[in-house]
Design an enzyme around this catalytic site. Sequence first.
Site, PDB file in Angstrom:
ATOM      1  N   LYS A  10       0.821  -1.269   0.008  1.00 47.35           N
ATOM      2  CA  LYS A  10       0.049  -0.030  -0.082  1.00 47.35           C
ATOM      3  C   LYS A  10       1.025   1.489   0.201  1.00 47.35           C
ATOM      4  CE  LYS A  10      -4.057  -2.422   2.092  1.00 47.35           C
ATOM      5  NZ  LYS A  10      -5.036  -2.214   3.185  1.00 47.35           N
ATOM      6  N   TYR A  50     -12.532  -1.771  -3.951  1.00 53.91           N
ATOM      7  CA  TYR A  50     -12.753  -1.864  -2.328  1.00 53.91           C
ATOM      8  C   TYR A  50     -14.579  -1.834  -2.426  1.00 53.91           C
ATOM      9  CZ  TYR A  50      -8.449  -2.095   0.015  1.00 53.91           C
ATOM     10  OH  TYR A  50      -7.091  -2.498   0.168  1.00 53.91           O
ATOM     11  N   ASN A 113      -2.344   0.458   6.633  1.00 53.88           N
ATOM     12  CA  ASN A 113      -1.627  -0.975   7.040  1.00 53.88           C
ATOM     13  C   ASN A 113      -0.737  -1.750   6.358  1.00 53.88           C
ATOM     14  OD1 ASN A 113      -3.561  -1.831   5.525  1.00 53.88           O
ATOM     15  ND2 ASN A 113      -4.851  -2.943   7.330  1.00 53.88           N
ATOM     16  N   HIS A 116      -2.185  -5.441   1.367  1.00 52.78           N
ATOM     17  CA  HIS A 116      -3.422  -6.090   1.316  1.00 52.78           C
ATOM     18  C   HIS A 116      -3.177  -7.713   1.142  1.00 52.78           C
ATOM     19  CE1 HIS A 116      -7.437  -7.008  -0.283  1.00 52.78           C
ATOM     20  NE2 HIS A 116      -6.624  -7.797  -1.474  1.00 52.78           N
ATOM     21  N   GLU A 127      -9.438 -10.464  -7.448  1.00 51.24           N
ATOM     22  CA  GLU A 127      -8.593  -9.475  -7.330  1.00 51.24           C
ATOM     23  C   GLU A 127      -7.431  -9.402  -8.333  1.00 51.24           C
ATOM     24  OE1 GLU A 127     -10.049  -8.650  -2.639  1.00 51.24           O
ATOM     25  OE2 GLU A 127      -7.740  -9.326  -3.132  1.00 51.24           O
TER      26      GLU A 127
HETATM   27  P1  IDP Z   1      -8.265  -6.540   5.607  1.00 51.94           P
HETATM   28  O1  IDP Z   1      -7.409  -5.720   4.702  1.00 51.94           O
HETATM   29  O2  IDP Z   1      -7.304  -7.076   6.754  1.00 51.94           O
HETATM   30  O3  IDP Z   1      -8.671  -7.846   5.087  1.00 51.94           O
HETATM   31  P2  IDP Z   1     -10.602  -5.269   5.679  1.00 51.94           P
HETATM   32  O4  IDP Z   1     -11.571  -5.720   7.067  1.00 51.94           O
HETATM   33  O5  IDP Z   1     -11.126  -6.006   4.335  1.00 51.94           O
HETATM   34  O6  IDP Z   1      -9.280  -5.817   6.438  1.00 51.94           O
HETATM   35  O7  IDP Z   1     -10.662  -3.962   5.340  1.00 51.94           O
HETATM   36  C1  IDP Z   1      -9.876  -3.481   4.268  1.00 51.94           C
HETATM   37  C2  IDP Z   1      -9.048  -2.151   4.409  1.00 51.94           C
HETATM   38  O8  IDP Z   1      -9.949  -1.298   5.003  1.00 51.94           O
HETATM   39  C3  IDP Z   1      -7.981  -2.527   5.563  1.00 51.94           C
HETATM   40  O9  IDP Z   1      -6.855  -3.247   5.120  1.00 51.94           O
HETATM   41  C4  IDP Z   1      -7.733  -1.144   5.933  1.00 51.94           C
HETATM   42  O10 IDP Z   1      -6.657  -0.394   4.937  1.00 51.94           O
HETATM   43  C5  IDP Z   1      -8.929  -0.492   5.889  1.00 51.94           C
HETATM   44  N1  IDP Z   1      -9.773  -0.415   7.277  1.00 51.94           N
HETATM   45  C6  IDP Z   1     -10.370  -1.439   7.700  1.00 51.94           C
HETATM   46  N2  IDP Z   1     -10.960  -1.220   8.926  1.00 51.94           N
HETATM   47  C7  IDP Z   1     -10.775   0.058   9.052  1.00 51.94           C
HETATM   48  C8  IDP Z   1     -11.097   1.014  10.047  1.00 51.94           C
HETATM   49  O11 IDP Z   1     -11.823   0.851  10.944  1.00 51.94           O
HETATM   50  N3  IDP Z   1     -10.781   2.262   9.974  1.00 51.94           N
HETATM   51  C9  IDP Z   1      -9.974   2.761   8.715  1.00 51.94           C
HETATM   52  N4  IDP Z   1      -9.474   1.867   7.811  1.00 51.94           N
HETATM   53  C10 IDP Z   1     -10.017   0.613   7.928  1.00 51.94           C
HETATM   54 MG    MG Z   2     -10.078  -7.766   3.347  1.00 53.80          MG
END
Ligand code: IDP
Ligand code: MG
Length: 138
Positions: A10, A50, A113, A116, A127
């Site tokens: 990312k 997304y 974070n 992905h 994807e």
């Molecule tokens: P994942 O990437 O671990 O599968 P997902 O729940 O699919 O997590 O969420 C997709 C992406 O959305 C996350 O990797 C993160 O970048 C962002 N995200 C998820 N939850 C939050 C939140 O509570 N606040 C802000 N960004 C979030």
């Molecule tokens: Mg996810």
Amino acid sequence: MSNITFSMIKPDAVGAGNSGAILKMIEEAGFKIIAMKKLRLSRERAGQFYEVHKERPFYGELCEYMSSGPIIAFVVEKSNAVEDFRTLIGATNPQEAAEGTIRKLFATDISANAIHGSDSDENANIEANFFFSQLERV
Ligand code: IDP
Ligand code: MG
């Protein structure tokens, strides 16, 4: 058992110069890179990727962030790829990610974070196809 998964390094991790260290960890964990490219998503394209999260409160922030700078999109191959890759990257929130995981080591916060990883075989294929044609994979 799945053998491919899709990933993106990312914008936070690309911008911090951590792509090489992250890819090294992935290769050392036994994943083979079968397709890769660096690109910048438009906000609209980030929104398409997304789309499943469009009702979530963080959707707007997520699309802004994912289009804020270049990413590295790639497909890796390994037995049990989806599950093993999710273990290697760690929990979504880096504060909850296990020691030694990519997000624990490199993520900034729950939004930025670092990386992905697809969450199912079905989504890995969707994807991977979003970014690469079959012919681009070796
Ligand atoms: P994942 O990437 O671990 O599968 P997902 O729940 O699919 O997590 O969420 C997709 C992406 O959305 C996350 O990797 C993160 O970048 C962002 N995200 C998820 N939850 C939050 C939140 O509570 N606040 C802000 N960004 C979030
Ligand atoms: Mg996810």
